[in-house]
Design a protein around this motif. Sequence first.
Motif, PDB file in Angstrom:
ATOM      1  N   PRO A   1       0.831  -1.209   0.000  1.00  0.00           N
ATOM      2  CA  PRO A   1       0.000   0.000   0.000  1.00  0.00           C
ATOM      3  C   PRO A   1       0.868   1.263   0.000  1.00  0.00           C
ATOM      4  CG  PRO A   1      -0.835  -1.590   1.576  1.00  0.00           C
ATOM      5  CD  PRO A   1       0.496  -2.119   1.101  1.00  0.00           C
ATOM      6  N   ILE A   2       0.459   2.245  -0.776  1.00  0.00           N
ATOM      7  CA  ILE A   2       1.289   3.434  -0.946  1.00  0.00           C
ATOM      8  C   ILE A   2       0.761   4.616  -0.133  1.00  0.00           C
ATOM      9  CG2 ILE A   2       1.944   2.723  -3.270  1.00  0.00           C
ATOM     10  CD1 ILE A   2       0.058   4.954  -4.296  1.00  0.00           C
ATOM     11  N   GLN A   3       1.643   5.579   0.051  1.00  0.00           N
ATOM     12  CA  GLN A   3       1.305   6.864   0.646  1.00  0.00           C
ATOM     13  C   GLN A   3       1.344   7.917  -0.459  1.00  0.00           C
ATOM     14  OE1 GLN A   3       1.030   7.638   4.246  1.00  0.00           O
ATOM     15  NE2 GLN A   3       0.749   5.439   4.453  1.00  0.00           N
ATOM     16  N   VAL A   4       0.458   8.894  -0.378  1.00  0.00           N
ATOM     17  CA  VAL A   4       0.433   9.938  -1.392  1.00  0.00           C
ATOM     18  C   VAL A   4       0.378  11.309  -0.729  1.00  0.00           C
ATOM     19  CG1 VAL A   4      -0.689   8.494  -3.121  1.00  0.00           C
ATOM     20  CG2 VAL A   4      -2.090   9.859  -1.564  1.00  0.00           C
ATOM     21  N   THR A   5       0.811  12.304  -1.486  1.00  0.00           N
ATOM     22  CA  THR A   5       0.724  13.687  -1.058  1.00  0.00           C
ATOM     23  C   THR A   5      -0.347  14.361  -1.901  1.00  0.00           C
ATOM     24  OG1 THR A   5       3.075  13.709  -0.520  1.00  0.00           O
ATOM     25  CG2 THR A   5       1.989  15.836  -0.737  1.00  0.00           C
ATOM     26  N   LEU A   6      -1.396  14.844  -1.280  1.00  0.00           N
ATOM     27  CA  LEU A   6      -2.519  15.409  -2.027  1.00  0.00           C
ATOM     28  C   LEU A   6      -2.199  16.780  -2.601  1.00  0.00           C
ATOM     29  CD1 LEU A   6      -5.592  14.412   0.156  1.00  0.00           C
ATOM     30  CD2 LEU A   6      -4.749  13.350  -1.924  1.00  0.00           C
ATOM     31  N   GLU A   7      -1.396  17.561  -1.892  1.00  0.00           N
ATOM     32  CA  GLU A   7      -1.033  18.888  -2.377  1.00  0.00           C
ATOM     33  C   GLU A   7       0.476  18.973  -2.493  1.00  0.00           C
ATOM     34  OE1 GLU A   7      -2.718  21.941  -0.001  1.00  0.00           O
ATOM     35  OE2 GLU A   7      -4.783  21.260  -0.295  1.00  0.00           O
ATOM     36  N   ARG A   8       0.940  19.463  -3.641  1.00  0.00           N
ATOM     37  CA  ARG A   8       2.380  19.566  -3.851  1.00  0.00           C
ATOM     38  C   ARG A   8       2.890  20.844  -3.210  1.00  0.00           C
ATOM     39  NH1 ARG A   8       1.944  18.890 -10.123  1.00  0.00           N
ATOM     40  NH2 ARG A   8       0.140  20.131  -9.545  1.00  0.00           N
ATOM     41  N   LYS A   9       3.812  20.690  -2.294  1.00  0.00           N
ATOM     42  CA  LYS A   9       4.405  21.853  -1.631  1.00  0.00           C
ATOM     43  C   LYS A   9       5.323  22.599  -2.589  1.00  0.00           C
ATOM     44  CE  LYS A   9       6.996  23.093   2.532  1.00  0.00           C
ATOM     45  NZ  LYS A   9       7.654  22.573   3.756  1.00  0.00           N
ATOM     46  N   TYR A  10       5.996  21.824  -3.460  1.00  0.00           N
ATOM     47  CA  TYR A  10       6.903  22.406  -4.450  1.00  0.00           C
ATOM     48  C   TYR A  10       6.347  22.144  -5.831  1.00  0.00           C
ATOM     49  CZ  TYR A  10      10.163  22.621  -0.567  1.00  0.00           C
ATOM     50  OH  TYR A  10      10.753  22.882   0.637  1.00  0.00           O
TER      51      TYR A  10
ATOM     52  N   ILE B   1      -0.601  10.773   3.132  1.00  0.00           N
ATOM     53  CA  ILE B   1      -1.657   9.974   3.732  1.00  0.00           C
ATOM     54  C   ILE B   1      -1.802   8.689   2.930  1.00  0.00           C
ATOM     55  CG2 ILE B   1      -2.891  12.014   4.577  1.00  0.00           C
ATOM     56  CD1 ILE B   1      -4.896  11.632   2.321  1.00  0.00           C
ATOM     57  N   PRO B   2      -2.441   7.659   3.491  1.00  0.00           N
ATOM     58  CA  PRO B   2      -2.633   6.413   2.735  1.00  0.00           C
ATOM     59  C   PRO B   2      -3.489   6.649   1.498  1.00  0.00           C
ATOM     60  CG  PRO B   2      -3.016   6.064   5.082  1.00  0.00           C
ATOM     61  CD  PRO B   2      -2.907   7.547   4.888  1.00  0.00           C
ATOM     62  N   TRP B   3      -3.181   5.931   0.422  1.00  0.00           N
ATOM     63  CA  TRP B   3      -3.939   6.053  -0.821  1.00  0.00           C
ATOM     64  C   TRP B   3      -5.423   5.762  -0.593  1.00  0.00           C
ATOM     65  CZ3 TRP B   3      -4.600   7.744  -5.510  1.00  0.00           C
ATOM     66  CH2 TRP B   3      -5.500   7.101  -6.363  1.00  0.00           C
ATOM     67  N   GLU B   4      -5.731   4.748   0.205  1.00  0.00           N
ATOM     68  CA  GLU B   4      -7.123   4.385   0.449  1.00  0.00           C
ATOM     69  C   GLU B   4      -7.909   5.554   1.026  1.00  0.00           C
ATOM     70  OE1 GLU B   4      -8.739   1.586  -0.369  1.00  0.00           O
ATOM     71  OE2 GLU B   4      -6.900   0.977  -1.378  1.00  0.00           O
TER      72      GLU B   4
ATOM     73  N   GLN C   1     -11.500  11.032  -0.796  1.00  0.00           N
ATOM     74  CA  GLN C   1     -11.707  12.471  -0.685  1.00  0.00           C
ATOM     75  C   GLN C   1     -11.948  13.153  -2.021  1.00  0.00           C
ATOM     76  OE1 GLN C   1      -8.624  14.372   1.639  1.00  0.00           O
ATOM     77  NE2 GLN C   1      -8.460  12.647   3.057  1.00  0.00           N
ATOM     78  N   HIS C   2     -11.685  12.451  -3.123  1.00  0.00           N
ATOM     79  CA  HIS C   2     -11.781  13.084  -4.438  1.00  0.00           C
ATOM     80  C   HIS C   2     -12.462  12.153  -5.441  1.00  0.00           C
ATOM     81  CE1 HIS C   2      -9.060  16.347  -3.212  1.00  0.00           C
ATOM     82  NE2 HIS C   2      -8.419  15.398  -2.555  1.00  0.00           N
ATOM     83  N   GLN C   3     -13.304  12.725  -6.276  1.00  0.00           N
ATOM     84  CA  GLN C   3     -13.954  11.947  -7.328  1.00  0.00           C
ATOM     85  C   GLN C   3     -13.010  11.714  -8.491  1.00  0.00           C
ATOM     86  OE1 GLN C   3     -17.423  13.797  -9.017  1.00  0.00           O
ATOM     87  NE2 GLN C   3     -18.112  11.920 -10.017  1.00  0.00           N
ATOM     88  N   ARG C   4     -12.118  12.683  -8.746  1.00  0.00           N
ATOM     89  CA  ARG C   4     -11.154  12.565  -9.846  1.00  0.00           C
ATOM     90  C   ARG C   4      -9.758  12.861  -9.319  1.00  0.00           C
ATOM     91  NH1 ARG C   4     -15.097  16.493 -12.984  1.00  0.00           N
ATOM     92  NH2 ARG C   4     -16.743  15.005 -13.495  1.00  0.00           N
ATOM     93  N   ILE C   5      -8.810  12.017  -9.711  1.00  0.00           N
ATOM     94  CA  ILE C   5      -7.428  12.178  -9.250  1.00  0.00           C
ATOM     95  C   ILE C   5      -6.482  11.978 -10.423  1.00  0.00           C
ATOM     96  CG2 ILE C   5      -5.610  11.203  -7.792  1.00  0.00           C
ATOM     97  CD1 ILE C   5      -7.674  10.406  -5.773  1.00  0.00           C
ATOM     98  N   MET C   6      -5.477  12.836 -10.533  1.00  0.00           N
ATOM     99  CA  MET C   6      -4.378  12.587 -11.457  1.00  0.00           C
ATOM    100  C   MET C   6      -3.159  12.204 -10.623  1.00  0.00           C
ATOM    101  SD  MET C   6      -2.500  15.014 -14.273  1.00  0.00           S
ATOM    102  CE  MET C   6      -3.683  14.631 -15.558  1.00  0.00           C
ATOM    103  N   VAL C   7      -2.577  11.056 -10.923  1.00  0.00           N
ATOM    104  CA  VAL C   7      -1.439  10.540 -10.172  1.00  0.00           C
ATOM    105  C   VAL C   7      -0.152  10.933 -10.885  1.00  0.00           C
ATOM    106  CG1 VAL C   7      -0.325   8.488  -9.233  1.00  0.00           C
ATOM    107  CG2 VAL C   7      -2.816   8.603  -9.335  1.00  0.00           C
TER     108      VAL C   7
END
Length: 233
Positions: free
Chosen positions: A62-71, A106-109, A114-120
Amino acid sequence: EGMGVTDYWQLRQSCFGPLGVIGLEPRENAVCQFLEEIEEEFKYMKLFHSPQKIILEEQYIPIQVTLERKYRHEVETSWGYAESEEELKRAYALKRIYKESQASQIPWEEAKKQHQRIMVLADPGMGKSTLLKMEALSTAQGERQRLLENEKSVDDVIFPIVLTLSQLDKEEKPILNAILVLTKQRYPETSKGIIYLLEKKLKEGNCLLLLDALDEVPKEHQNNLSEKLDIFA
């Protein structure tokens, strides 16, 4: 193991007959067979150094993702990610900020709820395609089980559809029609019983669309594809 998809479905027909699973209505059975073929497609993964098939669920971390890019960086734009070797080098240089951004992961799950559409966005080889395959597999398994246990009706079941963006780019039709055509091509047998339902679900938003491999779309086609996707969305 070692059985092709065509052989697999011929075996199912000989064992279960045209209705597939005993006790199901024809529509329910068609949906179950379609979801089951998606499961079989993404159940295994192959490693370059071994001919043996590996069960994806047993190896997936299971992966962790960052929802908002700080940089923010030009390499991380919707239609320009790692388009040149120079940009790719700069993308790898961004890894030095990893520790600083860890706190916001945060965890991907949790993220996908939290979002209907996501670009990874991620560097090459970091598992974007594997993530989409895992989503297709787990969704197909879960939805089929809920249908069999009467927790969902045929109309409520979500179809996971995996396509490459280059496939959509090659189709001149609107996105919805292109998805129907490509699904028929990918699942020639099991799609026959659900194609009308797929069209309905696409219009109502009861599909999980997993679109992969943006880098395979020619740069000169990307704006047009982007506009078609926006219209569809």
